[in-house]
Design a protein around this motif. Structure first.
Motif, PDB file in Angstrom:
ATOM      1  N   UNK A 166      -3.776  -7.980  -0.825  1.00  0.00           N
ATOM      2  CA  UNK A 166      -5.063  -7.290  -0.794  1.00  0.00           C
ATOM      3  C   UNK A 166      -6.174  -8.027  -1.515  1.00  0.00           C
ATOM      4  N   UNK A 167      -5.847  -9.051  -2.291  1.00  0.00           N
ATOM      5  CA  UNK A 167      -6.881  -9.799  -3.007  1.00  0.00           C
ATOM      6  C   UNK A 167      -7.902 -10.419  -2.058  1.00  0.00           C
ATOM      7  N   UNK A 168      -7.479 -10.770  -0.844  1.00  0.00           N
ATOM      8  CA  UNK A 168      -8.369 -11.438   0.116  1.00  0.00           C
ATOM      9  C   UNK A 168      -8.868 -10.477   1.197  1.00  0.00           C
ATOM     10  N   UNK A 169      -8.779  -9.188   0.920  1.00  0.00           N
ATOM     11  CA  UNK A 169      -9.142  -8.175   1.909  1.00  0.00           C
ATOM     12  C   UNK A 169     -10.634  -7.890   1.975  1.00  0.00           C
TER      13      UNK A 169
ATOM     14  N   UNK B  60     -19.586 -13.897  10.615  1.00  0.00           N
ATOM     15  CA  UNK B  60     -19.764 -12.575  11.196  1.00  0.00           C
ATOM     16  C   UNK B  60     -18.455 -11.819  11.333  1.00  0.00           C
ATOM     17  N   UNK B  61     -17.524 -12.126  10.454  1.00  0.00           N
ATOM     18  CA  UNK B  61     -16.214 -11.481  10.463  1.00  0.00           C
ATOM     19  C   UNK B  61     -15.941 -10.881   9.089  1.00  0.00           C
ATOM     20  N   UNK B  62     -14.913 -10.048   9.008  1.00  0.00           N
ATOM     21  CA  UNK B  62     -14.555  -9.489   7.710  1.00  0.00           C
ATOM     22  C   UNK B  62     -13.839 -10.549   6.879  1.00  0.00           C
ATOM     23  N   UNK B  63     -13.807 -10.401   5.560  1.00  0.00           N
ATOM     24  CA  UNK B  63     -13.068 -11.352   4.719  1.00  0.00           C
ATOM     25  C   UNK B  63     -11.587 -11.439   5.101  1.00  0.00           C
ATOM     26  N   UNK B  64     -10.975 -10.296   5.415  1.00  0.00           N
ATOM     27  CA  UNK B  64      -9.557 -10.310   5.793  1.00  0.00           C
ATOM     28  C   UNK B  64      -9.346 -11.102   7.075  1.00  0.00           C
TER      29      UNK B  64
ATOM     30  N   UNK C 164      -4.774  -2.008  10.364  1.00  0.00           N
ATOM     31  CA  UNK C 164      -4.197  -2.794  11.448  1.00  0.00           C
ATOM     32  C   UNK C 164      -5.284  -3.280  12.397  1.00  0.00           C
ATOM     33  N   UNK C 165      -6.193  -2.377  12.770  1.00  0.00           N
ATOM     34  CA  UNK C 165      -7.283  -2.753  13.680  1.00  0.00           C
ATOM     35  C   UNK C 165      -8.082  -3.918  13.103  1.00  0.00           C
ATOM     36  N   UNK C 166      -8.369  -3.842  11.813  1.00  0.00           N
ATOM     37  CA  UNK C 166      -9.137  -4.905  11.171  1.00  0.00           C
ATOM     38  C   UNK C 166      -8.378  -6.228  11.204  1.00  0.00           C
ATOM     39  N   UNK C 167      -7.094  -6.190  10.904  1.00  0.00           N
ATOM     40  CA  UNK C 167      -6.306  -7.412  10.881  1.00  0.00           C
ATOM     41  C   UNK C 167      -6.127  -8.017  12.267  1.00  0.00           C
ATOM     42  N   UNK C 168      -6.007  -7.165  13.277  1.00  0.00           N
ATOM     43  CA  UNK C 168      -5.885  -7.665  14.644  1.00  0.00           C
ATOM     44  C   UNK C 168      -7.127  -8.457  15.048  1.00  0.00           C
ATOM     45  N   UNK C 169      -8.250  -8.159  14.417  1.00  0.00           N
ATOM     46  CA  UNK C 169      -9.486  -8.885  14.705  1.00  0.00           C
ATOM     47  C   UNK C 169      -9.507 -10.312  14.194  1.00  0.00           C
ATOM     48  N   UNK C 170      -8.420 -10.749  13.552  1.00  0.00           N
ATOM     49  CA  UNK C 170      -8.335 -12.139  13.089  1.00  0.00           C
ATOM     50  C   UNK C 170      -8.015 -13.095  14.230  1.00  0.00           C
ATOM     51  N   UNK C 171      -7.539 -12.563  15.348  1.00  0.00           N
ATOM     52  CA  UNK C 171      -7.156 -13.389  16.495  1.00  0.00           C
ATOM     53  C   UNK C 171      -8.278 -13.438  17.530  1.00  0.00           C
ATOM     54  N   UNK C 172      -8.207 -14.429  18.409  1.00  0.00           N
ATOM     55  CA  UNK C 172      -9.142 -14.526  19.522  1.00  0.00           C
ATOM     56  C   UNK C 172     -10.414 -15.296  19.238  1.00  0.00           C
TER      57      UNK C 172
END
Length: 338
Positions: free
Chosen positions: A210-213, A264-268, A294-302
């Protein structure tokens, strides 16, 4: 979600693996099913669990969920090594414990095979030949498709690979290490071994608990209430506030927040995407206690960070490297004299 080959195998896995440690520990079955369903809807096919996660509860929930799915659509990974009882042989990587462990994992997961069976950590008490030959037997018997390791040091991983080659046994196809912007010592030897030997890297704790969230920033005096870091302080976990409240951490987080805003993305999402671009990495393991996480983390792809953004994160998170890991500089000087 895109798919990548796991190391040099022909096995294709989604670029984000779903870790299931929270299932059965922080989430009941219904909430767990919601997490698994959403991950699958996005094309995720790679599920990672372990027998020791809440003494088998995670495996049981995953197994119950799989009953309503096409089993072959998913790459199911689990692990063996840590205590599963109070008996003298309920721990370790002996032939006895591994054979007992695979039987129980198959029962809890309600399947007749495991796609990826991983040793959870090194066992100094058991001869490596005993462990590796047993894993080879499991593959030959059809109970396991591939084998992997987690939490090994560089020399341990290389020794295991060399022994498997020597005896013609099934060799590790992947390594599951801790690897993130705050934990880059993984690059000292482990990544080189994986790249040179063709192992896929599936990093755990890509957000370092969570430190990098994005919840943390410089000048904070304590972790947010009910955050994982607050719990870590009480439980004495490695990602605790006392271990990470230092200048290096805030330097990395400063850079992460800046790059995330620029992208333009979240830190996580930014921290996980940085990992996706690292040599050898197949699929970071994401986890979630809530559907919105989960939704936020899935946004790391693509999508991909730019080379400049990756460089900025690399610079901020670089560790001081001493001998013998600074050999590149020595090699460059040697070339100048040739």
């Amino acid at each position: 979600m895109e798919y990548r080959y796991l190391g040099r195998t022909g096995l294709r896995v989604s670029e984000l693996c779903l870790g299931t440690m929270t299932l059965g520990r922080e989430l009941g079955e219904n909430d767990s099913f919601s997490i698994l369903n959403r991950y699958a809807e996005e094309g995720g096919n790679f599920l990672d669990t372990a027998d020791v996660y809440t003494r088998g509860a995670s495996e049981e929930i995953v197994g119950n969920w799989l009953q309503n799915q096409q089993r072959d659509d998913f790459v199911l990974a689990t692990k063996v090594r840590f205590p599963m009882g109070d008996g003298p042989n309920d721990i370790g990587l002996s032939r006895k414990h591994i054979m007992s462990g695979i039987k129980e994992s198959l029962r809890r997961l309600k399947t007749d095979y495991i796609d990826l069976y991983q040793v959870h950590a090194w066992d100094p008490r058991t001869p490596l030949e005993e462990t590796l030959s047993t894993l080879n037997d499991l593959v030959r018997e059809g109970l396991v498709r591939y084998v992997g390791a987690s939490n090994f040091k560089g020399w341990q991983l290389q020794k295991a690979i060399d022994l498997s080659k020597k005896h013609g046994w099934e060799s590790f196809v992947c390594l599951q290490p801790q690897y993130n912007l705050l934990t880059r010592a993984t690059e000292y030897e482990l990544i080189d071994v994986c790249v040179n030997e063709g192992l896929g890297v599936i990093p755990w704790s890509p957000l370092r608990g969570g430190w990098l969230s994005g919840k943390f920033h410089r000048n904070m005096e304590k972790p947010p209430e009910n955050s994982r870091i607050a719990v870590a302080d009480k439980e004495g976990w490695s990602e605790s506030w006392s271990n990470y409240n230092n200048e290096f951490t805030w330097q990395v987080i400063d850079a992460l927040l800046e790059v995330a805003e620029d992208a333009g993305k979240s830190p996580a999402q930014t921290a996980i995407n940085w990992l996706l671009q690292k040599p050898g990495v197949t699929a970071p393991i994401i986890g979630a206690r809530r559907l919105d996480q989960l939704e936020a983390n899935l946004g790391a792809a693509g999508w991909s960070l730019s080379s400049e953004q990756v460089a900025a994160l690399d610079k901020a998170s670089n560790l001081s490297i001493s001998y013998p890991y600074n050999q590149d500089a020595i090699d460059q000087r040697s070339k100048g004299r040739e």
